[in-house]
Design an enzyme around this catalytic site. Structure first.
Site, mmCIF file in Angstrom:
data_model
loop_
_atom_site.group_PDB
_atom_site.id
_atom_site.type_symbol
_atom_site.label_atom_id
_atom_site.label_comp_id
_atom_site.label_asym_id
_atom_site.label_seq_id
_atom_site.Cartn_x
_atom_site.Cartn_y
_atom_site.Cartn_z
ATOM 1 N N CYS A 81 51.433 16.394 -3.449
ATOM 2 C CA CYS A 81 50.202 17.184 -3.422
ATOM 3 C C CYS A 81 49.227 16.670 -4.464
ATOM 4 O O CYS A 81 49.518 15.731 -5.205
ATOM 5 C CB CYS A 81 50.506 18.666 -3.679
ATOM 6 S SG CYS A 81 51.137 19.003 -5.345
ATOM 7 N N ASP A 500 17.447 -10.602 3.027
ATOM 8 C CA ASP A 500 17.017 -11.971 2.790
ATOM 9 C C ASP A 500 16.647 -12.549 4.159
ATOM 10 O O ASP A 500 17.145 -12.072 5.183
ATOM 11 C CB ASP A 500 18.163 -12.756 2.154
ATOM 12 C CG ASP A 500 17.900 -14.243 2.139
ATOM 13 O OD1 ASP A 500 16.856 -14.648 1.637
ATOM 14 O OD2 ASP A 500 18.751 -14.990 2.668
ATOM 15 N N ASP A 701 21.103 -15.036 -3.735
ATOM 16 C CA ASP A 701 21.073 -13.609 -3.388
ATOM 17 C C ASP A 701 22.010 -12.778 -4.260
ATOM 18 O O ASP A 701 21.942 -11.542 -4.236
ATOM 19 C CB ASP A 701 21.476 -13.409 -1.917
ATOM 20 C CG ASP A 701 20.458 -13.986 -0.960
ATOM 21 O OD1 ASP A 701 19.259 -13.946 -1.286
ATOM 22 O OD2 ASP A 701 20.849 -14.471 0.113
#
Length: 814
Positions: A81, A500, A701
């Site tokens: 649990c 891009d 990038d």
């Protein structure tokens, strides 16, 4: 640390003996250090004593060096649990050197980020074992062992369920049969007598509790004694209270008030049986949540056929080394990443790209482990093996994402940390209230037991991780890999997706898209291709590919000379050929007719016009362009349909960028952006508090991918871009962006549904179990019904999460 020991830390930045001496002198001053030995060759430092790794790391950083961090995954069994999750996380977080720990109940694992200290992973596993759970360091082989162990656990649970049910059924019939059909009650008592019936119930229930139900005691009692009660503790307390009260009523009834001499053996037995049944159903469902990982692992062949000294032999995949020559038969899966040496075939790479169309492979073509060969044999040379293959990296990405915790989980963790103690307090108050205002001791015990049983926080612990596991697994099947789990939540709130241009919106390589000839087209193209045959320029390649596709035979070119800023000249088939910009033709006094008007129109679309002339006569206008990917427009339209704005960030001239944006329906354009200006462009799009995602593929990038709220890298791009992003799109298809956002939204919706059910269930039924409806309506909640409802709540959460397995992509590959 309590005991003196030697610990070895990795140190980055040591380059000479002076560096090692400096590190040794600084660490020797740290309290608790009795000896230091820095090793320049291995880049490590061994420290004797009891100093904490974090303090040593601070000293090393102060000296200008750094201590790298490692990530270790542990496989943990025995957690049931959300309280178990919290307990394990706290145990791990307390260990010196541990930076953070995240435990996943659904796949029973822990992801621990820690300093690179020798022996620390082993100490982490030992600390978890001391806390009452079984733990081992997860490895490639342990994944298979763990899968086999889980199958064994499921089988053992099923046996326990069947045994408990067989023993519980007679108890249930004996006790509840009389309530449902009074003549049956009278018949039993007349034939056997009440005492005998109670003794049989005691015997059968005791076997249930201390046979199949012993697992609850083994986990719950130590947790209770350590002051960290969990679900097992609640089950133990509830079932033991019902069994203990009934045992007293059976053997020493004089200790109880006259009206309270009743038994609840059936409640104790049914509680254990139903919770065991719920555990078994949970185990089965958990197995299905990890099906994506199992499927990915199943793509990896177990053996490979290696050519050694001219002899082909089949060896285990672990023995393949880079440089080995392997043979691939038709229909087989590629064993490791490599490159084709001989042969020609078509491979199914849909597991990587999501595209159903086979890919042609000839000499020099790359092969990816797990992809399927077509109808022809190949030989290939191994390049990346073991954990370095693309498939192994994909598996790690999926596992890391599945083990992550989303920000939404933080609130759940805060609640579950105090939930079980709070439930125990409510149960105690319930007992006291029923003793004061209720009909008697028996009902007080039943009400308190019902509160304990119904409030087990299983569903809370499973609500988030199960959805993450199934969702990220489904994403992997769709070609969308979440490198970080929190990106799954961040992506659903994105308002702007910036792209891009080159290689992302476009194919990333120029193509000859049009040729307007004043005479014979084939002759003009053959002249242009011959003149460009020796050039490495991308435009030259575009012209040569066009000539090759048309099957043209090129005459040899001589006297090829580049004219900087203008173009080039050459002698082809005895003719003087010029190829270049309009200013070259103007300089040479060549009449162009109406070609410049067409060139101007094409340039406005972002395309590059080139003129071709021979012996002073204009032959053709060639139009070269980086084609927009076929699926780009559909992807952008789908993003708009999702309510997401689009943007393009490019270094192209503004007029060219605006033209492409208008063609594709892009909302915002950031043009003439230098490579180092993309981060600033991201910040500009963020104005107004908008969440921005960036999609790119190149090295330049990477900063923008890292700076955006969510970075999505094209998987066919550079490794640098992939490492900087949170999400990887395995193919270059931008439909993956749409599918990633669609998946993110569906997963978060699923998580919210699960959390609502988990909390609403407890909020609604705990008060009913405590008896708030009894004064007005005379209604109470049986502990048996509570156990059934508790098991059903977990099954509901798991079943709801498993619905994500059937999620269809928002845009499917055609």
């Amino acid at each position: 640390m309590s005991d003196s020991q030697t610990q070895t830390l990795r140190v980055d930045g040591m380059t000479c003996a002076s560096c090692t001496g400096r590190v040794e002198r600084l660490l020797a001053r740290e309290e608790g250090v009795t000896g230091v030995r820095a090793n320049l060759m291995t880049g490590t430092v061994a420290v004797d004593g009891v100093a904490e790794p974090a303090k040593l790391a601070e000293r090393i950083a102060a000296a200008g060096f750094s201590t790298p961090e490692d990530v270790t995954r542990l496989s943990i069994s025995g957690m049931t649990c959300a309280s178990c999750v919290g307990r394990v996380e706290r145990v791990l977080a307390k260990l010196p050197g541990v930076v953070s720990a995240s435990v996943n109940l659904a796949d029973e694992s822990a992801t621990v980020r820690h300093l690179a200290v020798s022996g620390l992973p082993e100490r982490m596993a030992e600390a978890v074992r001391k806390a009452g759970y079984d733990a081992q360091i997860a490895t490639e082989t342990s994944r298979e062992d763990r899968a086999a162990q889980k199958e064994g656990e499921q089988a053992a649970l099923l046996r326990s369920v069947l045994l408990a049910a067989a023993l519980t059924l007679p108890v249930f019939v004996m006790e509840m049969g009389g309530h449902l059909y009074p003549p049956f009650h009278h018949w039993q008592h007349a034939l056997f007598g009440q005492t005998f019936l109670w003794l049989v119930q005691f015997a059968l229930t005791s076997v249930v509790l201390f046979g199949p139900g012993l697992r609850f005691f083994r986990a719950g009692v130590p947790a209770l004694l350590h002051g960290a009660p969990d679900m097992n503790s609640l089950v133990v307390m509830g079932a033991t209270a019902a069994w203990g009260y009934s045992t007293v009523a059976t053997f020493v009834p004089e200790l109880l008030p006259e009206g309270s001499r009743v038994v609840y053996f059936e409640a104790a037995a049914v509680i254990v049986t139903l919770i065991l049944l719920g555990r078994w159903l949970e185990a089965r469902a958990k197995g299905r949540t990890g099906a994506a990982i199992a499927k990915l692992v199943g793509l990896q062949p177990q053996t490979a056929r290696i050519d050694r000294a001219g002899l082909v032999q089949e060896v285990p995949i672990a023995e393949v080394q880079p440089g080995d020559l392997l043979h691939l038969r038709p229909g087989e899966r590629v064993a490791v990443d490599g490159m084709v040496v001989t042969g020609h075939s078509w491979l199914d790479e849909s597991m990587i790209t999501g595209e159903p169309v086979p890919v042609e492979k000839t000499e020099g073509a790359p092969l990816t482990a797990g992809t399927v060969n077509g109808s022809s044999a190949l030989t290939y040379r191994a390049e990346r093996v073991g954990s370095d293959t693309v498939l192994a990296r994909i598996i790690r990405m999926v596992e890391d994402a599945q083990g992550a915790k989303l920000p939404i989980q933080a609130a759940v963790d805060r609640v579950t940390r105090v939930f079980v103690p709070a439930v125990m307090a409510v149960a105690a108050l319930t007992f006291v209230a029923w003793m004061i205002w209720g009909p008697g001791l028996g009902q007080a015990v039943v009400a308190a037991v019902a509160v304990l049983i119904i409030a087990c926080p299983c569903a809370m612990g499973l609500a988030t991780p199960t959805s993450i596991m199934v969702g990220t697994g489904r994403g992997a099947e769709m070609g969308v890999l979440f490198r970080r789990g929190d990106a799954l939540q961040a992506l659903q709130g994105v308002e702007v997706v910036a792209f891009d241009k080159t290689g992302t919106l476009t194919e990333g390589r120029p193509e000859l898209v049009a040729l307007i000839a004043t005479g014979d087209e084939a002759e003009a193209l053959s002249f242009a291709a011959a003149a460009e045959a020796g050039s490495e320029h991308p435009i030259a390649h575009a012209i040569l590919r066009a000539a090759e596709e048309k099957g043209l035979t090129l005459a040899p070119a001589t006297g090829v000379s580049a004219i900087p800023g203008f173009g080039l000249e050459a002698q082809v088939a005895g003719r003087h050929v010029l190829l270049g910009a309009e200013r070259l033709m103007t300089r040479e006094g060549i009449a162009l007719g109406d070609l410049p008007a067409r060139a101007e129109a094409e340039a406005a679309k972002g395309r590059t016009p080139l003129y071709l002339a021979a012996d002073g006569q204009a032959l053709a206008l060639l139009i070269v362009a980086d084609r927009v990917k076929p699926t780009t427009r559909a992807a952008l339209e789908a993003l708009h349909a999702l309510g997401v704005q689009t943007a393009m960030i490019t270094g192209d001239a503004r007029a060219t960028a605006q033209s492409i944006a208008a063609e594709l329906g892009i909302d915002h354009v950031e043009a003439e952006v230098l490579p180092d200006g993309k981060v600033a462009a991201i910040e500009a799009l963020r104005q107004g508090g908008r969440k921005v995602a960036f999609v790119g593929d190149g090295i330049n990038d990477a900063p923008a991918l890292a700076a955006a709220d969510v970075g999505l890298a094209i998987g066919t791009g550079t490794d640098v871009a992939v490492e900087a992003a949170e999400v990887v799109l395995m193919s270059g298809d931008l439909r993956g962006v749409v599918n990633a956002i669609h998946l993110s939204r569906k997963v978060l919706t699923n998580i919210r549904q699960n959390l609502f059910w988990a909390f609403a269930y407890n909020a609604a039924l705990v008060p009913v179990a405590a008896g708030v409806l009894y004064p007005a309506f005379g209604l109470t909640l049986s502990p048996m019904l509570g156990a059934g409802a508790m098991a059903l709540s977990s099954i509901f959460v798991l079943s709801n999460a498993l619905r994500l397995k059937a999620l269809r992509p928002a845009l499917e590959a055609k």
